[in-house]
Scaffold this motif. Structure first.
Motif, mmCIF file in Angstrom:
data_model
loop_
_atom_site.group_PDB
_atom_site.id
_atom_site.type_symbol
_atom_site.label_atom_id
_atom_site.label_comp_id
_atom_site.label_asym_id
_atom_site.label_seq_id
_atom_site.Cartn_x
_atom_site.Cartn_y
_atom_site.Cartn_z
ATOM 1 N N MET A 120 -55.983 -25.836 -15.289
ATOM 2 C CA MET A 120 -55.017 -26.689 -14.586
ATOM 3 C C MET A 120 -53.639 -26.464 -15.201
ATOM 4 N N ILE A 121 -52.655 -26.235 -14.348
ATOM 5 C CA ILE A 121 -51.322 -25.910 -14.835
ATOM 6 C C ILE A 121 -50.363 -27.064 -14.564
ATOM 7 N N SER A 122 -49.193 -26.995 -15.191
ATOM 8 C CA SER A 122 -48.185 -28.030 -14.993
ATOM 9 C C SER A 122 -47.414 -27.773 -13.703
ATOM 10 N N VAL A 123 -46.680 -28.789 -13.279
ATOM 11 C CA VAL A 123 -45.830 -28.653 -12.094
ATOM 12 C C VAL A 123 -44.791 -27.555 -12.306
ATOM 13 N N GLU A 124 -44.181 -27.522 -13.470
ATOM 14 C CA GLU A 124 -43.164 -26.503 -13.746
ATOM 15 C C GLU A 124 -43.767 -25.101 -13.723
ATOM 16 N N GLY A 152 -52.342 -34.845 -5.275
ATOM 17 C CA GLY A 152 -52.373 -33.423 -4.944
ATOM 18 C C GLY A 152 -52.864 -32.501 -6.032
ATOM 19 N N LYS A 153 -53.678 -32.990 -6.964
ATOM 20 C CA LYS A 153 -54.147 -32.137 -8.065
ATOM 21 C C LYS A 153 -54.907 -30.901 -7.592
ATOM 22 N N PRO A 154 -55.910 -31.019 -6.684
ATOM 23 C CA PRO A 154 -56.702 -29.830 -6.329
ATOM 24 C C PRO A 154 -56.025 -28.949 -5.288
ATOM 25 N N MET A 155 -54.864 -28.413 -5.630
ATOM 26 C CA MET A 155 -54.148 -27.515 -4.715
ATOM 27 C C MET A 155 -54.366 -26.068 -5.132
ATOM 28 N N TYR A 156 -54.513 -25.195 -4.132
ATOM 29 C CA TYR A 156 -54.749 -23.772 -4.361
ATOM 30 C C TYR A 156 -53.649 -22.975 -3.667
ATOM 31 N N VAL A 157 -53.141 -21.966 -4.357
ATOM 32 C CA VAL A 157 -52.184 -21.036 -3.737
ATOM 33 C C VAL A 157 -52.638 -19.618 -4.025
ATOM 34 N N GLY A 158 -52.628 -18.796 -2.986
ATOM 35 C CA GLY A 158 -53.017 -17.404 -3.158
ATOM 36 C C GLY A 158 -52.129 -16.477 -2.356
ATOM 37 N N LYS A 159 -52.309 -15.186 -2.591
ATOM 38 C CA LYS A 159 -51.456 -14.194 -1.944
ATOM 39 C C LYS A 159 -52.236 -12.904 -1.733
ATOM 40 N N LYS A 160 -51.938 -12.251 -0.620
ATOM 41 C CA LYS A 160 -52.474 -10.919 -0.355
ATOM 42 C C LYS A 160 -51.385 -10.126 0.328
ATOM 43 N N GLY A 161 -50.922 -9.083 -0.318
ATOM 44 C CA GLY A 161 -49.779 -8.352 0.212
ATOM 45 C C GLY A 161 -48.564 -9.248 0.194
ATOM 46 N N VAL A 190 -61.599 -12.978 2.095
ATOM 47 C CA VAL A 190 -60.531 -12.279 2.825
ATOM 48 C C VAL A 190 -59.785 -11.316 1.910
ATOM 49 N N GLY A 191 -59.932 -11.501 0.597
ATOM 50 C CA GLY A 191 -59.228 -10.664 -0.366
ATOM 51 C C GLY A 191 -57.983 -11.298 -0.932
ATOM 52 N N VAL A 192 -57.873 -12.619 -0.789
ATOM 53 C CA VAL A 192 -56.715 -13.337 -1.322
ATOM 54 C C VAL A 192 -56.805 -13.389 -2.847
ATOM 55 N N LYS A 193 -55.692 -13.100 -3.496
ATOM 56 C CA LYS A 193 -55.618 -13.201 -4.952
ATOM 57 C C LYS A 193 -55.093 -14.589 -5.329
ATOM 58 N N GLU A 194 -55.836 -15.281 -6.159
ATOM 59 C CA GLU A 194 -55.437 -16.626 -6.579
ATOM 60 C C GLU A 194 -54.209 -16.570 -7.486
ATOM 61 N N LEU A 195 -53.199 -17.361 -7.141
ATOM 62 C CA LEU A 195 -52.037 -17.509 -8.012
ATOM 63 C C LEU A 195 -52.215 -18.696 -8.937
ATOM 64 N N PHE A 196 -52.753 -19.781 -8.422
ATOM 65 C CA PHE A 196 -53.158 -20.903 -9.271
ATOM 66 C C PHE A 196 -54.050 -21.842 -8.475
ATOM 67 N N TYR A 197 -54.812 -22.649 -9.207
ATOM 68 C CA TYR A 197 -55.693 -23.653 -8.604
ATOM 69 C C TYR A 197 -55.717 -24.872 -9.505
ATOM 70 N N LYS A 198 -55.300 -25.978 -8.996
ATOM 71 C CA LYS A 198 -55.217 -27.286 -9.640
ATOM 72 C C LYS A 198 -53.941 -27.422 -10.485
ATOM 73 N N ILE A 199 -53.253 -28.528 -10.227
ATOM 74 C CA ILE A 199 -51.981 -28.819 -10.890
ATOM 75 C C ILE A 199 -52.063 -30.206 -11.515
ATOM 76 N N LYS A 200 -51.456 -30.363 -12.671
ATOM 77 C CA LYS A 200 -51.445 -31.666 -13.354
ATOM 78 C C LYS A 200 -50.435 -32.587 -12.677
#
Length: 391
Positions: A1-5, A274-283, A260-270
């Motif tokens: 779990m990462i910080s907002v910043e 909205g703690k269990p948020m996921y962001v990913g990227k592909k291309g 789908v091949g999405v690369k996770e950038l982060f999952y869960k924020i302190k």
């Protein structure tokens, strides 16, 4: 779990600048200019009257002039007035040669073919719009990165611009998940709820100028969800999902995105909500998987999705807060989490509203912003300057 910043830093480093396209002026509202704009003409391009009245050469002494002729707006003929003469003129009409002043009609007394003026309200040059008084040919009138408002549309039209380069708004698909969801207007059974996240997300996207929006619904069925994600991923630039991203037995979103091949950038924020948020990227495509609770959806959208979309659309300072204001009263919170709280601005301060639960939408009827309260704080005293994010 990462910080907002940390989450903001990751997104800042991974968000793309948008593609550039040329569009018609009538389609430009809400977009962001991808080029500096220079005027090709003087505006006004001729001296013209700012009033309905009488055009003449004013010397400050004469009180009577012989009336001759009339000039309407749009008249392209060359008109002249000699000393001691006046011409009837209408707003926007080209000034006759020899005239330097317009006296508005309500200050004039007409007697036959003469007009009389004996007040002290007029001076030489009154009520005349001079050539180039708005801008001159070659002047820069707008900078790259300017958002096109209705006023900007008017300015562009005034200098004859019919097309311009803009940062292309991305196409966005949003997928709302959950067996329990019904559309507004449908009857509810016990255990079902109305789909509020879908309409809210669509309104939020339209608010920032996103025009190509695809709405999808998905049940808590892994295979069907995978098909919807595959289709949206192929056709849209950005994918947003709500629900199905936590750790329940029917939360399949993360697994489907990985296929789908999405690369996770982060999952869960302190943060809360909205703690269990996921962001990913592909291309160059990004996906945002938001929690299902409505307040969580809105908080995560404002903090993370909106800046990424606005960066794609060319907005400057997309990651900066909209304001910094003092708290109206003390606020208690749980340390270890950044809080985003529904609030309302009042007389240069900000008031935290009641109804902060992640499911509760009632406060949004009066809230005009979210307030960020720092991670380690337990009591944030009245008067503390806090970051404000407009809704």
């Amino acid at each position: 779990m990462i910080s907002v910043e940390q989450a903001r830093k990751i997104l800042y480093e991974n968000s793309e600048r948008g593609k550039i396209t040329t569009i018609e002026l009538r389609e430009s509202l809400g977009t962001v200019l991808a080029e500096d704009i220079y005027s090709s003409i003087d505006v006004p391009s001729f001296d013209n009257s700012a009033m309905d009245g009488y055009a003449l050469k004013f010397d400050g002494e004469s009180e009577s002039w012989r009336l001759q002729g009339e000039i309407q707006a749009g008249d392209t003929a060359v008109h002249e007035v000699a000393s001691g003469e006046a011409t009837r003129i209408f707003t926007g009409a080209k000034m006759p040669e020899g005239a330097d002043t317009v006296i508005q009609q309500e200050l004039i007394e007409r007697k036959g073919d003469r007009i009389i003026y004996n007040h002290e309200k007029i001076s030489t040059g009154s009520n005349v719009r001079l050539t180039g008084s708005q801008c001159k040919a070659g002047d820069q009138i707008l900078k790259k990165g300017t958002k096109v408002t209705s006023g900007v549309v008017g300015l562009l039209a005034s200098v004859g611009v019919s097309k311009m380069k803009i940062f292309t708004p991305p196409s966005v698909a949003y997928v709302v998940t959950g067996n329990e969801l019904k559309e507004p207007g449908e009857p509810l059974k016990t255990g079902e709820i109305y789909n509020s996240n879908g309409p809210m997300l669509e309104a939020l996207l339209k608010q920032i100028g996103i025009k190509e929006i695809v709405a999808k619904r998905a049940s808590d069925d892994k295979e069907k969800l995978q098909q919807i994600i595959n289709s949206a991923w192929e056709q849209q630039d950005v994918l947003i999902l709500s629900g199905g991203i936590s750790v329940g037995d029917y939360d399949f979103v993360k697994e489907c995105l990985e296929k789908v091949g999405v690369k996770e950038l982060f999952y869960k924020i302190k943060q809360r909500p909205g703690k269990p948020m996921y962001v990913g990227k592909k291309g160059d495509k990004m996906v945002f998987a938001l929690p299902g609770n409505p307040a969580s959806v809105l908080s995560c959208y404002v903090q993370y999705v909106k800046p990424c979309l606005q960066n794609l659309m060319g907005k400057k300072d997309a990651w900066q807060p909209d304001n910094i204001l003092p708290l109206l009263e003390d606020v208690k919170k749980k340390p270890g989490f950044t809080f985003f709280m529904k609030a309302k601005k009042e007389d240069g301060k900000v008031k935290i509203l009641t109804g902060q639960q992640s499911f509760n939408l009632q406060a949004f009827s009066t809230a005009d912003c979210l307030v960020e309260l720092e991670e380690e704080a337990e009591v944030v005293p009245k008067g503390t300057l806090v970051k404000i994010y407009n809704l």
